[in-house]
Design a protein around this motif. Structure first.
Motif, short mmCIF file in Angstrom:
data_model
loop_
_atom_site.label_atom_id
_atom_site.label_comp_id
_atom_site.label_asym_id
_atom_site.label_seq_id
_atom_site.Cartn_x
_atom_site.Cartn_y
_atom_site.Cartn_z
N GLY A 49 -110.38 2.19 -35.42
CA GLY A 49 -109.54 1.22 -34.72
C GLY A 49 -108.52 1.89 -33.84
O GLY A 49 -108.25 1.44 -32.71
N GLY A 50 -107.94 2.98 -34.33
CA GLY A 50 -106.98 3.72 -33.54
C GLY A 50 -107.60 4.37 -32.31
O GLY A 50 -106.99 4.43 -31.24
N GLN A 51 -108.83 4.85 -32.46
CA GLN A 51 -109.53 5.43 -31.31
C GLN A 51 -109.73 4.37 -30.22
O GLN A 51 -109.50 4.62 -29.03
N LEU A 52 -110.14 3.18 -30.64
CA LEU A 52 -110.35 2.11 -29.67
C LEU A 52 -109.05 1.73 -28.96
O LEU A 52 -109.00 1.59 -27.73
N ALA A 53 -107.98 1.59 -29.75
CA ALA A 53 -106.69 1.22 -29.16
C ALA A 53 -106.19 2.32 -28.22
O ALA A 53 -105.68 2.04 -27.13
N GLY A 54 -106.34 3.57 -28.63
CA GLY A 54 -105.84 4.69 -27.83
C GLY A 54 -106.64 4.92 -26.56
O GLY A 54 -106.07 5.25 -25.52
N LEU A 55 -107.95 4.77 -26.66
CA LEU A 55 -108.78 4.92 -25.46
C LEU A 55 -108.40 3.89 -24.40
O LEU A 55 -108.32 4.20 -23.21
N LYS A 56 -108.12 2.68 -24.87
CA LYS A 56 -107.72 1.62 -23.94
C LYS A 56 -106.32 1.87 -23.41
O LYS A 56 -106.08 1.80 -22.21
N VAL A 102 -103.98 8.48 -32.17
CA VAL A 102 -105.28 8.68 -32.79
C VAL A 102 -106.32 9.12 -31.76
O VAL A 102 -107.14 10.00 -32.02
N ALA A 103 -106.28 8.55 -30.57
CA ALA A 103 -107.26 8.90 -29.54
C ALA A 103 -106.93 10.23 -28.87
O ALA A 103 -107.57 10.59 -27.87
N ASN A 104 -105.99 10.96 -29.42
CA ASN A 104 -105.72 12.34 -29.02
C ASN A 104 -106.99 13.18 -29.04
O ASN A 104 -107.09 14.19 -28.35
N ASP A 105 -107.97 12.76 -29.82
CA ASP A 105 -109.25 13.49 -29.87
C ASP A 105 -109.91 13.55 -28.50
O ASP A 105 -110.70 14.45 -28.22
#
Length: 725
Positions: A330-337, A674-677
């Motif tokens: 969920g964090g990846q999705l929020a961060g990517l956006k 989270v989307a720091n990846d």
């Protein structure tokens, strides 16, 4: 007004150029003057000596999917509570619930050994790029290319591991631009020394996971042992504590806003080198499917675990792992956006392509490679649903997953060692058997049956071109709940796969012997194994294609950058440089970088996940801070933020100051990071750490662990021989 200005200064303080998970060798390429200006007080060569192939960075150790750090010369390692959870769970029962109550060994003889627990201490890093690439035959197709590279990696590892107690790997950097042989000594006797109660180690639970402010004591202490002669050895009462050459003394003064820190560890995987369309596929398909599938598994496990105290313990580790993956998605999705990371990657690619196009004679292959990678990525989306579900089998149904392991173990054992898949080679046999034994602690039949039901329902809903043949064969092609439930019950009623003694016998048997058992779970697992093996072959071909094409593109990207670029995380030792600072998560909100005991008590509700254990709350409420209060905060710091570049695998990483002293233990990132990846954003790139003063306060004021504190060098007087308390 002064307070408002202070809060703003904590956020607006000059940011360290924190992007980059640097390899030990790269540290020596960074400008020493720049590092000194940031706050590094030791020589970069003290961090890593290229002649010896070691240094202070080697005090950070791999503890199996997490990081730990030596904090004494007597083998004490600090890591996260959630990283030591398997050992805590292993020794927990409803009658002696160490998960809930915590654990402190009164003497060394009381320290608890962990089945399969290991500590890897890095010893050297060697560039083997030339040897690996030379192993690829001229004109090799993609599958042959991959197999040739893999074979050479195995040979290099086998040669490296001729030394006793050695664990080696050949790691790939920048998609195949470089290959490095990593050599480590592996310690196999690891024992639990201290774990706080779960309500401390997980304070805030999933509600606070990935969030700030945090008040979580996510730390635990273990000890590594060796034989009396210093050699790595399995558990024995005669073993002695490991003598650590490099360790991090505890910085009792802690940190303050603006301080320089370093985070050392073994970050697992990041994806900044992916093409924009590859990132977009994860955003549109992978992470939404993970939220859906793993969310259902969590609900099943929690519902069944709540019905039975023993069941709750059995599912605890799996639930914890799935929750982390689920919320991360969920964090990846929020961060990517939020960060528009796909769009930024598109622009970055366009910039590199335009630059390369100006010198097409040199970089034509790079542009061709990018186009070919994009074409392959689009083709792979057609079989996504089947491949995702089939590949998720180990997380979704433990019985079939164990049967798959047993089937593949038998099939691979029949091959010469260098022809086996890496995960089934002889060097992995001890780990496999440890896992097969350890899994017994996680078995809870009511949950197992429901998980398999959910798995079958999803498989039977796949399209005609994406069927999982093993499911169709054993459960039919259409989901009829009553019929599938009856078949699941029958499967578990007669199988011996979930009986520990029989499963351990199966682990030594041939394919023919397993088939002769006529065990329906083994039969289902064998059919799944054949499909997974075929899927592995597809993956190998894709990897071979990537290893052929991606290096050309990455070389252009690196040349365009014109400066050192830290490669994507790949599970190898890295260091990131940072500053302690807060951030602004959204308009009108400002987060300071420290939390305290007072803040922890303010969250206390008396119910999970905010239920401070009574023995902790009594000491905190009476303001018995001991020597661990921060002078400015006039309170004991619990957690702090820094702008370090971290990811999964950095759990348990030592956070150290410019002198090389431990000031905290990394355990999380903030939600916005989270989307720091996929891309570093200095505005929100914050990692979350347990403050060392909270660790010391727990040991001192709550646990009265006097001898352990003396062993750690923070209290005068020698530790009593054989004691940890």
């Amino acid at each position: 007004m002064k307070k408002a200005l202070l809060l703003l200064s904590l956020v607006a303080a000059p940011a360290l150029a924190g992007e980059g998970k640097w390899t030990p060798q790269q540290v020596l390429d960074l400008d020493p003057a720049w590092l000194r200006a940031q706050g590094l007080q030791v020589s970069p060569r003290k961090l890593w000596d290229p002649k010896r192939g070691t240094g202070l960075l080697a005090g950070a150790v791999n503890v199996g999917g997490c990081t730990g750090a030596f904090i004494s010369s007597t083998g004490l390692v600090i890591t996260n509570h959630h990283c030591a959870f398997g050992v805590i769970q292993e020794h927990s029962t409803p009658q002696r619930d160490l998960i809930t109550q915590g654990f402190l060994a009164s003497e060394r003889k009381d320290e608890l050994p962990g089945k399969g627990a290991r500590v890897q201490v890095p010893r050297s890093f060697t560039d083997v790029t030339a040897q690996v690439l030379a192993a690829v035959p001229q004109g090799a197709d993609d599958l042959v290319r991959y197999k040739a590279i893999e074979r050479k990696q195995k040979e290099l590892v086998a040669e490296c591991e001729k030394r006793p107690a050695t664990r080696c790997q050949v790691s790939t950097f920048d998609g195949g631009v470089n290959y490095t042989l990593v050599d480590a000594v592996e310690l196999v006797d690891v024992r639990l020394v201290y774990a706080p109660p779960r309500a401390v180690g997980e304070y805030g639970g999933e509600e606070d996971n990935w969030m700030w402010p945090r008040h979580t004591g996510d730390f635990a202490i273990v000890r590594a042992y060796t034989a009396p002669d210093g050699a790595s050895a399995p558990y024995s009462e005669k073993n002695v504590p490991f003598k650590a050459e490099f360790f991090f003394p505890l910085a009792t003064e802690g940190v303050k806003p603006g301080d320089f820190v370093m985070v050392l560890g073994y970050p697992g995987r990041t994806y900044r080198a992916l093409l924009a369309e590859e990132m977009a596929e994860r955003q549109s398909r992978l992470y939404p499917r993970m939220r859906d599938v793993f969310g259902e598994a969590i609900r099943i496990l929690e519902e069944e675990g709540d019905k039975d105290p023993a069941g709750k313990i059995a599912v605890a580790s799996t639930v914890k792992s799935l929750h982390n993956v689920h919320k991360n998605a969920g964090g990846q999705l929020a961060g990517l956006k939020r960060g528009k990371l796909v769009e930024k990657q598109h622009q970055s690619e366009a910039d590199v392509a335009a630059w390369a196009g100006k010198n097409s004679a040199k970089w034509a292959s790079a542009l061709t490679a990018r186009d070919a990678l994009l074409a392959e990525q689009k083709a792979n989306t057609k079989v996504f649903e089947r491949e995702f579900l089939l590949g998720s089998t180990p997380r979704l149904a433990r019985g079939p997953a164990l049967a798959v392991t047993l089937s593949r173990l038998a099939a691979e054992r029949a091959k010469p060692d260098l022809e086996r898949r890496p995960e089934y080679m002889e060097r992995e046999q001890a780990r496999i058997k440890d896992r097969l034994e350890r899994e017994q602690k996680n078995v809870f039949l009511p949950a197992e049956k429901r998980l398999l039901m959910a798995y079958v329902r999803r498989a039977q809903a796949l399209g005609a071109d994406e069927r999982i043949a093993a499911v169709d064969k054993h459960f039919g092609k259409v989901f009829v709940e009553k019929d599938v439930a009856a078949k699941v019950d029958a499967l578990y009623a007669v199988t011996q796969v979930l009986t520990l003694s029989e499963r351990m016998k199966m682990a030594t048997e041939t394919v023919a012997q397993l088939e002769a058992r006529k065990d329906p779970m083994l039969a289902f697992g064998a059919d799944l194994a054949r499909e997974l093996e075929a899927l592995d072959d597809v993956g190998d071909r894709r990897q071979g294609m990537s290893l052929r094409l991606r290096p050309d593109w990455r070389k252009a990207v690196l040349a365009h950058a014109g400066k050192p670029v830290a490669p994507d995380a790949n599970g190898t030792l890295r260091v990131t440089f940072a500053k302690v600072q807060g951030y602004s998560p959204r308009d009108g909100a400002v987060y300071t970088p420290q939390t305290t005991l007072t803040g922890m008590l303010a969250k206390h509700t008396g119910e999970e996940p905010f239920d401070v254990p009574e023995r902790v709350s009594k000491v905190a409420e009476s303001k018995r801070y001991g020597a661990w209060a921060d002078k400015k905060l006039k309170d004991v710091p619990v957690n702090f933020l820094a702008d370090a570049d971290t990811t999964g695998g950095n759990s348990g990483s030592p956070t150290v100051n410019g002198k090389g002293q431990l000031v905290g233990v990394n355990f999380d990132r903030v939600w916005e990071n989270v989307a720091n990846d996929f891309g570093y954003n200095p505005d929100v790139a914050r990692n979350v750490n347990v403050d060392v003063r909270y660790v010391l306060w727990m040991l001192d004021q709550v646990e009265n662990a006097d001898t352990l504190l003396r062993e750690l060098g923070v209290r005068k007087g020698p530790p009593v021989a054989g004691e940890t308390r």
